[in-house]
Design a protein around this motif. Structure first.
Motif, mmCIF file in Angstrom:
data_model
loop_
_atom_site.group_PDB
_atom_site.id
_atom_site.type_symbol
_atom_site.label_atom_id
_atom_site.label_comp_id
_atom_site.label_asym_id
_atom_site.label_seq_id
_atom_site.Cartn_x
_atom_site.Cartn_y
_atom_site.Cartn_z
ATOM 1 N N ARG A 1 0.814 -1.211 0.000
ATOM 2 C CA ARG A 1 0.000 0.000 0.000
ATOM 3 C C ARG A 1 0.852 1.267 0.000
ATOM 4 N NH1 ARG A 1 -3.268 0.488 4.900
ATOM 5 N NH2 ARG A 1 -3.585 2.730 4.882
ATOM 6 N N SER A 2 1.963 1.227 0.738
ATOM 7 C CA SER A 2 2.743 2.472 0.882
ATOM 8 C C SER A 2 3.269 2.968 -0.457
ATOM 9 C CB SER A 2 3.887 2.294 1.886
ATOM 10 O OG SER A 2 4.829 1.349 1.436
ATOM 11 N N VAL A 3 3.752 2.065 -1.314
ATOM 12 C CA VAL A 3 4.256 2.552 -2.615
ATOM 13 C C VAL A 3 3.121 2.978 -3.524
ATOM 14 C CG1 VAL A 3 6.566 1.764 -3.191
ATOM 15 C CG2 VAL A 3 4.719 0.106 -3.161
ATOM 16 N N PRO B 1 16.433 -5.437 -2.481
ATOM 17 C CA PRO B 1 16.527 -4.969 -1.094
ATOM 18 C C PRO B 1 16.506 -3.450 -0.959
ATOM 19 C CG PRO B 1 18.635 -5.861 -1.849
ATOM 20 C CD PRO B 1 17.622 -6.198 -2.902
ATOM 21 N N MET C 1 11.694 0.076 -3.228
ATOM 22 C CA MET C 1 10.632 0.510 -2.303
ATOM 23 C C MET C 1 9.472 -0.477 -2.254
ATOM 24 S SD MET C 1 10.471 4.624 -2.757
ATOM 25 C CE MET C 1 11.383 4.957 -4.246
ATOM 26 N N THR C 2 9.237 -1.212 -3.333
ATOM 27 C CA THR C 2 8.147 -2.181 -3.312
ATOM 28 C C THR C 2 8.566 -3.456 -2.591
ATOM 29 O OG1 THR C 2 7.351 -1.315 -5.408
ATOM 30 C CG2 THR C 2 6.526 -3.475 -4.739
ATOM 31 N N GLN D 1 11.005 -4.254 -0.550
ATOM 32 C CA GLN D 1 11.424 -4.266 0.853
ATOM 33 C C GLN D 1 10.318 -4.831 1.741
ATOM 34 O OE1 GLN D 1 12.447 -0.220 1.755
ATOM 35 N NE2 GLN D 1 14.432 -0.358 0.729
ATOM 36 N N ASP D 2 9.098 -4.479 1.399
ATOM 37 C CA ASP D 2 7.987 -4.940 2.237
ATOM 38 C C ASP D 2 7.778 -6.448 2.098
ATOM 39 O OD1 ASP D 2 7.423 -2.452 3.379
ATOM 40 O OD2 ASP D 2 6.287 -1.843 1.619
ATOM 41 N N MET E 1 10.237 -8.628 1.730
ATOM 42 C CA MET E 1 11.254 -9.280 2.566
ATOM 43 C C MET E 1 10.855 -9.248 4.038
ATOM 44 S SD MET E 1 13.309 -9.268 -0.230
ATOM 45 C CE MET E 1 13.925 -7.632 -0.570
ATOM 46 N N GLU E 2 10.253 -8.141 4.439
ATOM 47 C CA GLU E 2 9.789 -8.038 5.829
ATOM 48 C C GLU E 2 8.756 -9.144 6.110
ATOM 49 O OE1 GLU E 2 11.157 -5.775 7.722
ATOM 50 O OE2 GLU E 2 9.890 -5.625 9.497
ATOM 51 N N LEU F 1 10.419 -12.691 6.127
ATOM 52 C CA LEU F 1 11.240 -12.921 7.323
ATOM 53 C C LEU F 1 10.373 -13.312 8.510
ATOM 54 C CD1 LEU F 1 13.934 -10.465 8.772
ATOM 55 C CD2 LEU F 1 12.562 -11.978 10.158
#
Lengths: 178, 446
Positions: B218-220, B359, B362-363, B365-366, B368-369, B372
């Motif tokens: 959503r953030s991007v 990594p 901007m898309t 990264q979320d 990978m979170e 993990l």
């Protein structure tokens, strides 16, 4: 023996770099953006394992060509800040705890002179510690070369090259600023 | 002694559940390495990384380092990167050009076609015993070059790569072909490599057509980072007028593609860059002219079984999820452009790729979170007693209609259910006929 103005300038530049690091560590991202020139280049190459003798030519990916970790402008960094501030950028929500250590500060070039410095090239080492949620820890160590431009009584960053001492990135993300 | 695996109890396709064990347990992980990564076709690299004789690029297959190289005659090989004498890596440079791979340990050397050439003090120490012909670098028995991409399998009995791809080729072609529809013609402009503490299958599943995870980005979408960022989301909405389709293939591949209407028109993209927009407009209509009806199929994301994922258009690239351990993965992303695209087009694309992908993207990264903490929170004793839910859109698909494969026109977990059906067959040591085929028994729910 360097002129006194050179030492005063180095002090001023060091102070600027520490101030900048502190803005990031205090998560004052919008104020940090104000330190970036509109024509900023923010560049972090990827590092390759190459044969002896080929380092100058082939070790680092190049600005303006192909893929690096970062090769971007102020607009993109502004977007990164905006994204963190949405509160739903889950890679930085909750926010990481970050400390930037800056050391080995050296004035590499001063233009036109230390007495009337308008542009400065400054080299430093960085150690950036990121701690995230509960158990995630990342340490980013490397070298930075910054081009600074005098704006009024302060400075702006015009170009930042970040040389991270890693080949395969050993962190899951590069969600913080360097 | 090997304990028989209860893999069939771990994967219950009738109920739509899959045990967390296969995402965290060292025992299953070991079985994956032994039974799956030794047989399936794996993505190794791209010919644009090794254009000239003597060029090499070090890659991976499963956990192991391999050398992709072009020999002096121009033939492509893939070798295990390990000396036959004591196992030292014979190449620790990522990429380059050489006439010999010289082992640093005892200086055995190999030519670029893998043959053992130099053995120090051969006459004095080995004459009459060591037959050089028998000690070449270990080479993959099956190798396939397809539109620039290089694939390999360690199983001499593996089917031909195109048989392995099956209907997935219709989609993969749209990734590998030039934007104007000419076959092939892509080049790799860079490769991200990074490690993250997650099971590799989370990443593969993400690309199998997990459109359901869209809210995590959503953030991007709120801030807009796409080529048309001033009015866009994280990419341009060129699929707006299309029929989205989630497709599973009998060999385990799965993807999310879009069938555009027959009257499809160009959706302005990259509008901030008129020359780039013009390039894509030209390519769009040229592709439509060349491919006709087939041009209606546009790729979004997909995964070629087991671990080669792709992003088809915005951005465009192939990601390989190399296993490191049950809970650690090394991601490699090969970014693709048309080799003969104008410089300005390549520049705009690479900038978009970097802000979107990997990594630092901007898309992603979320993603990978999510991978993990999904891995981390599935390790516990209690957590492992409770399977994951894969019940979305059970039975809601048709076979070979309107395109090849099991096609769902709604967001579905049929693609991962299909993937794990095939996965279980590998772990059971099934013959290739089963690994390529459809399940023998359809469940009532399906």
């Amino acid at each position: 023996m360097r002129p006194l103005a050179w030492y005063q300038l180095r002090e001023e530049i060091e102070e600027f770099l520490y101030f900048e690091a502190d803005l990031l560590d205090q998560r004052r991202f919008k104020e940090w953006l104000d330190l970036l020139a509109e024509d900023l280049v923010y560049f972090m190459p990827m590092r390759r394992n190459v044969k002896f003798g080929q380092h100058a030519e082939r070790e680092n990916t190049k600005q303006g060509e192909g893929i690096s970790w970062f090769d971007e402008d102020k607009w993109t960094l502004g977007k990164r800040v905006e994204q963190v501030l949405t509160g739903v950028h889950y890679a930085e929500e909750p926010l990481s705890r970050v400390t930037h250590m800056v050391s080995n500060v050296r004035l590499l070039d001063v233009r036109p002179s230390a007495e009337d410095a308008q542009e400065v090239t400054v080299g430093c080492r960085f150690l950036v510690y990121q701690n995230r949620v509960e158990y995630e820890n990342h340490t980013f160590i490397g070298r930075r070369t910054d081009e600074l431009r005098r704006v009024g009584s302060s400075w702006q960053i015009v170009r930042r090259e970040i040389i991270l001492e890693q080949n395969v990135l050993l962190a899951k993300n590069l969600s913080i600023f360097f | 002694m090997t304990t028989p695996l209860p893999i069939d109890q771990m994967i219950d396709l009738r109920r739509g559940t899959i045990s967390r064990e296969i995402f965290v347990s060292p025992e299953f992980y070991r079985e994956e390495l032994d039974r799956l990564f030794t047989r399936a076709w794996l993505f190794v690299g791209h010919e644009s990384l090794i254009p000239k004789p003597g060029d090499f690029y070090v890659s991976r297959m499963g956990e192991e380092s391999v050398i992709l190289c072009r020999d002096a005659q121009g033939a492509v090989h893939v070798f295990l990167n390990s000396c036959r004498h004591r196992g030292m890596k014979v190449c620790r440079y990522e990429q380059g050009n050489t006439s010999l791979f010289v082992c640093p340990y005892h200086s055995w050397s190999y030519t670029t076609d893998g043959k053992l050439q130099g053995v120090p003090l051969y006459r004095a120490l080995y004459d009459g015993t060591l037959n050089r012909e028998e000690w070449s670098l270990i080479e993959v028995p099956k190798l396939a070059l397809y539109k620039g991409t290089v694939w390999a399998s360690w199983d001499p009995a593996a089917p031909d790569f195109l048989d392995y791809l099956g209907g997935a080729i219709d989609h993969l072609d749209q990734v590998l072909d030039c934007r104007d529809g000419r076959p092939g013609g892509s080049e790799v402009i860079g490769v991200h490599k990074w490690v993250f503490p997650s099971n590799w299958k989370f990443a593969a599943e993400n690309f199998l057509g997990d459109t359901y995870h869209n809210p995590s980005h959503r953030s991007v979408d709120m801030i807009g980072i796409g080529p048309n960022a001033q009015r866009g989301l994280r990419r341009d909405n060129e699929y707006n007028k299309g029929q989205h389709a989630w497709v599973g293939h009998p060999a385990g591949h799965g993807m999310h593609s879009v069938l555009m209407p027959p009257t499809m028109e160009y959706e302005p993209s990259y509008a901030q860059y008129p020359a780039v927009d013009e390039y894509f407009r030209h390519c769009f209509y040229e592709r439509k002219r060349r491919l006709g009806e087939k041009a209606r199929l546009l790729p979004f994301t997909g995964n070629i079984f087991p671990n080669a994922s792709y992003h088809g258009r915005q951005p465009r690239g192939i990601c390989v999820w190399h296993p490191h351990s049950p809970t650690e993965t090394e991601g490699w992303r090969f970014f693709l452009v048309d080799a003969d695209a104008p410089a300005e087009v390549k520049d705009v694309l690479r900038r978009f790729y970097m802000r979107y992908s990997g990594p630092a993207g901007m898309t992603e990264q979320d993603d990978m979170e999510n991978w993990l903490y999904a891995t981390a929170a599935s390790k516990g004793t209690i957590a492992r007693r409770h399977p994951f839910n894969y019940q979305m859109s059970m039975g809601a698909y048709r076979t070979d209609d309107p395109i090849r494969g099991d096609v769902s026109l709604q967001i579905t977990e049929q693609t991962p259910r299909n993937y794990y059906r095939v996965y279980a067959s590998y772990l059971n040591g099934a013959p290739w006929s089963e690994l390529l085929g459809r399940p023998q028994v359809r469940t009532a729910a399906e």
